[in-house]
Design a protein around this motif. Structure first.
Motif, PDB file in Angstrom:
ATOM      1  N   MET A  66       0.411  -0.781  -0.493  1.00 18.73           N
ATOM      2  CA  MET A  66       0.340  -0.183  -0.071  1.00 18.73           C
ATOM      3  C   MET A  66       0.989   1.192   0.381  1.00 18.73           C
ATOM      4  SD  MET A  66      -2.546  -1.626   0.054  1.00 18.73           S
ATOM      5  CE  MET A  66      -3.742  -0.616   0.324  1.00 18.73           C
ATOM      6  N   TYR A  67       0.240   2.250  -1.065  1.00 22.21           N
ATOM      7  CA  TYR A  67       1.788   3.373  -0.899  1.00 22.21           C
ATOM      8  C   TYR A  67       0.287   4.549  -0.344  1.00 22.21           C
ATOM      9  CZ  TYR A  67       4.651   1.802  -3.576  1.00 22.21           C
ATOM     10  OH  TYR A  67       6.274   0.561  -3.374  1.00 22.21           O
ATOM     11  N   PHE A  68       0.859   5.837   0.316  1.00 21.49           N
ATOM     12  CA  PHE A  68      -0.518   6.470   1.203  1.00 21.49           C
ATOM     13  C   PHE A  68      -0.127   7.403   0.134  1.00 21.49           C
ATOM     14  CE2 PHE A  68       0.180   3.963   3.913  1.00 21.49           C
ATOM     15  CZ  PHE A  68      -0.831   3.280   3.709  1.00 21.49           C
ATOM     16  N   THR A  69      -0.854   9.212  -0.027  1.00 17.82           N
ATOM     17  CA  THR A  69      -0.630  10.363  -0.322  1.00 17.82           C
ATOM     18  C   THR A  69      -0.640  10.958   0.612  1.00 17.82           C
ATOM     19  OG1 THR A  69      -0.816  10.116  -3.258  1.00 17.82           O
ATOM     20  CG2 THR A  69      -0.871  12.079  -2.076  1.00 17.82           C
ATOM     21  N   GLN A 102      -2.943   1.943  -4.356  1.00 16.75           N
ATOM     22  CA  GLN A 102      -2.622  -0.038  -4.372  1.00 16.75           C
ATOM     23  C   GLN A 102      -1.224   0.194  -4.388  1.00 16.75           C
ATOM     24  OE1 GLN A 102      -4.095  -3.232  -3.393  1.00 16.75           O
ATOM     25  NE2 GLN A 102      -5.950  -1.219  -2.506  1.00 16.75           N
ATOM     26  N   SER A 103      -0.303   0.201  -5.885  1.00 18.27           N
ATOM     27  CA  SER A 103       0.648   1.101  -6.008  1.00 18.27           C
ATOM     28  C   SER A 103       1.009   2.270  -6.050  1.00 18.27           C
ATOM     29  CB  SER A 103       0.551   1.437  -7.950  1.00 18.27           C
ATOM     30  OG  SER A 103      -0.604   2.388  -8.403  1.00 18.27           O
ATOM     31  N   GLU A 104       2.264   2.413  -6.108  1.00 17.92           N
ATOM     32  CA  GLU A 104       3.546   3.628  -5.914  1.00 17.92           C
ATOM     33  C   GLU A 104       2.704   4.151  -6.775  1.00 17.92           C
ATOM     34  OE1 GLU A 104       7.731   4.531  -5.921  1.00 17.92           O
ATOM     35  OE2 GLU A 104       7.570   2.960  -6.114  1.00 17.92           O
ATOM     36  N   LEU A 105       2.584   3.587  -8.480  1.00 13.53           N
ATOM     37  CA  LEU A 105       2.336   5.373  -9.858  1.00 13.53           C
ATOM     38  C   LEU A 105       1.003   5.706  -9.232  1.00 13.53           C
ATOM     39  CD1 LEU A 105       2.809   5.970 -12.820  1.00 13.53           C
ATOM     40  CD2 LEU A 105       1.235   4.143 -13.527  1.00 13.53           C
ATOM     41  N   GLU A 106       0.167   5.511  -8.286  1.00 15.23           N
ATOM     42  CA  GLU A 106      -1.241   5.709  -8.456  1.00 15.23           C
ATOM     43  C   GLU A 106      -1.187   6.754  -7.531  1.00 15.23           C
ATOM     44  OE1 GLU A 106      -4.640   2.066  -8.602  1.00 15.23           O
ATOM     45  OE2 GLU A 106      -3.816   1.978  -7.039  1.00 15.23           O
ATOM     46  N   ALA A 107       0.012   6.778  -5.719  1.00 17.97           N
ATOM     47  CA  ALA A 107       0.176   7.500  -5.416  1.00 17.97           C
ATOM     48  C   ALA A 107       1.002   8.640  -5.403  1.00 17.97           C
ATOM     49  CB  ALA A 107       0.895   7.394  -4.439  1.00 17.97           C
ATOM     50  N   ARG A 108       1.618   7.978  -6.787  1.00 18.53           N
ATOM     51  CA  ARG A 108       2.681   9.511  -7.049  1.00 18.53           C
ATOM     52  C   ARG A 108       1.598  10.540  -8.101  1.00 18.53           C
ATOM     53  NH1 ARG A 108       5.844  13.249  -7.016  1.00 18.53           N
ATOM     54  NH2 ARG A 108       7.349  13.645  -8.978  1.00 18.53           N
ATOM     55  N   TYR A 119       1.503  24.090   3.984  1.00 21.17           N
ATOM     56  CA  TYR A 119       1.322  22.467   4.197  1.00 21.17           C
ATOM     57  C   TYR A 119       2.015  21.823   3.434  1.00 21.17           C
ATOM     58  CZ  TYR A 119      -3.867  23.230   5.694  1.00 21.17           C
ATOM     59  OH  TYR A 119      -4.641  23.695   6.216  1.00 21.17           O
ATOM     60  N   TYR A 120       2.803  20.579   3.100  1.00 20.52           N
ATOM     61  CA  TYR A 120       3.159  19.649   2.645  1.00 20.52           C
ATOM     62  C   TYR A 120       2.337  18.090   2.042  1.00 20.52           C
ATOM     63  CZ  TYR A 120       7.304  17.059   1.253  1.00 20.52           C
ATOM     64  OH  TYR A 120       7.496  16.146   0.372  1.00 20.52           O
ATOM     65  N   ILE A 121       2.870  18.552   0.793  1.00 25.05           N
ATOM     66  CA  ILE A 121       2.145  17.534  -0.191  1.00 25.05           C
ATOM     67  C   ILE A 121       3.348  16.435  -0.575  1.00 25.05           C
ATOM     68  CG2 ILE A 121       0.679  16.214  -1.525  1.00 25.05           C
ATOM     69  CD1 ILE A 121      -0.166  18.963  -1.938  1.00 25.05           C
ATOM     70  N   GLY A 122       3.115  14.767   0.350  1.00 29.32           N
ATOM     71  CA  GLY A 122       4.309  14.587  -0.489  1.00 29.32           C
ATOM     72  C   GLY A 122       3.305  12.665  -0.519  1.00 29.32           C
ATOM     73  N   TYR A 123       4.266  11.654  -0.708  1.00 35.22           N
ATOM     74  CA  TYR A 123       3.978   9.971  -0.868  1.00 35.22           C
ATOM     75  C   TYR A 123       4.839   9.103  -0.396  1.00 35.22           C
ATOM     76  CZ  TYR A 123       6.461   8.508  -4.827  1.00 35.22           C
ATOM     77  OH  TYR A 123       7.672   8.177  -5.151  1.00 35.22           O
ATOM     78  N   THR A 124       4.173   8.344  -0.058  1.00 29.54           N
ATOM     79  CA  THR A 124       5.013   7.233   0.687  1.00 29.54           C
ATOM     80  C   THR A 124       4.446   5.760   0.749  1.00 29.54           C
ATOM     81  OG1 THR A 124       6.268   6.602   3.029  1.00 29.54           O
ATOM     82  CG2 THR A 124       4.589   7.671   3.050  1.00 29.54           C
ATOM     83  N   SER A 125       5.371   4.855   1.140  1.00 27.72           N
ATOM     84  CA  SER A 125       4.625   3.482   1.572  1.00 27.72           C
ATOM     85  C   SER A 125       4.579   3.295   3.278  1.00 27.72           C
ATOM     86  CB  SER A 125       5.382   2.211   0.824  1.00 27.72           C
ATOM     87  OG  SER A 125       6.275   2.738   1.203  1.00 27.72           O
ATOM     88  N   GLU A 126       5.257   4.119   3.904  1.00 25.92           N
ATOM     89  CA  GLU A 126       5.065   4.432   5.489  1.00 25.92           C
ATOM     90  C   GLU A 126       5.517   5.970   5.811  1.00 25.92           C
ATOM     91  OE1 GLU A 126       9.497   2.653   6.152  1.00 25.92           O
ATOM     92  OE2 GLU A 126       9.042   0.596   5.484  1.00 25.92           O
ATOM     93  N   ILE A 127       3.512   5.544   6.341  1.00 24.11           N
ATOM     94  CA  ILE A 127       3.369   6.800   6.378  1.00 24.11           C
ATOM     95  C   ILE A 127       3.772   7.656   7.889  1.00 24.11           C
ATOM     96  CG2 ILE A 127       1.208   6.219   7.206  1.00 24.11           C
ATOM     97  CD1 ILE A 127       1.750   9.848   4.884  1.00 24.11           C
ATOM     98  N   ILE A 128       3.940   6.774   9.111  1.00 19.22           N
ATOM     99  CA  ILE A 128       4.574   7.288  10.398  1.00 19.22           C
ATOM    100  C   ILE A 128       5.823   7.754  10.300  1.00 19.22           C
ATOM    101  CG2 ILE A 128       4.871   6.639  12.947  1.00 19.22           C
ATOM    102  CD1 ILE A 128       1.735   7.477  11.606  1.00 19.22           C
ATOM    103  N   ALA A 129       6.775   6.016   9.500  1.00 15.91           N
ATOM    104  CA  ALA A 129       8.238   6.759   9.388  1.00 15.91           C
ATOM    105  C   ALA A 129       8.448   7.656   8.545  1.00 15.91           C
ATOM    106  CB  ALA A 129       9.059   5.336   8.168  1.00 15.91           C
TER     107      ALA A 129
END
Length: 82
Positions: free
Chosen positions: A1-4, A53-59, A15-25
């Motif tokens: 899973m990936y998150f924006t 579901q994918s890094e591409l979607e989050a990016r 505000y800062y916008i970003g994406y990651t697979s490990e939101i807390i880290a």
């Protein structure tokens, strides 16, 4: 899973916008000064996240939000419209 995510600094009212697979880290890296883009406005807190579901979607979502260049739009998303 990936998150924006949308992070917020009360200190700089920014505000800062970003994406990651490990939101807390990732938040911890921001708040320890390990990210140059956010180093001057510590601390940051998570205002909103969206899971993908994918890094591409989050990016793609990250880029879409950054292209908006609208604080009002980000605040609208944060209120539950994302």
């Amino acid at each position: 899973m990936y998150f924006t995510s949308i992070l917020y600094s009360e200190k700089c009212d920014r505000y800062y916008i970003g994406y990651t697979s490990e939101i807390i880290a990732r938040l911890e890296r921001h708040n320890t000064g390990n990210v140059a883009a956010t180093r001057n406005c510590l601390p940051y807190q998570i205002e909103a996240t969206k899971e993908f579901q994918s890094e591409l979607e989050a990016r793609r979502e990250e880029l879409r939000l950054k292209k908006q260049k609208s604080r009002k739009y980000l605040e609208w998303l944060i209120t539950g419209n994302w």
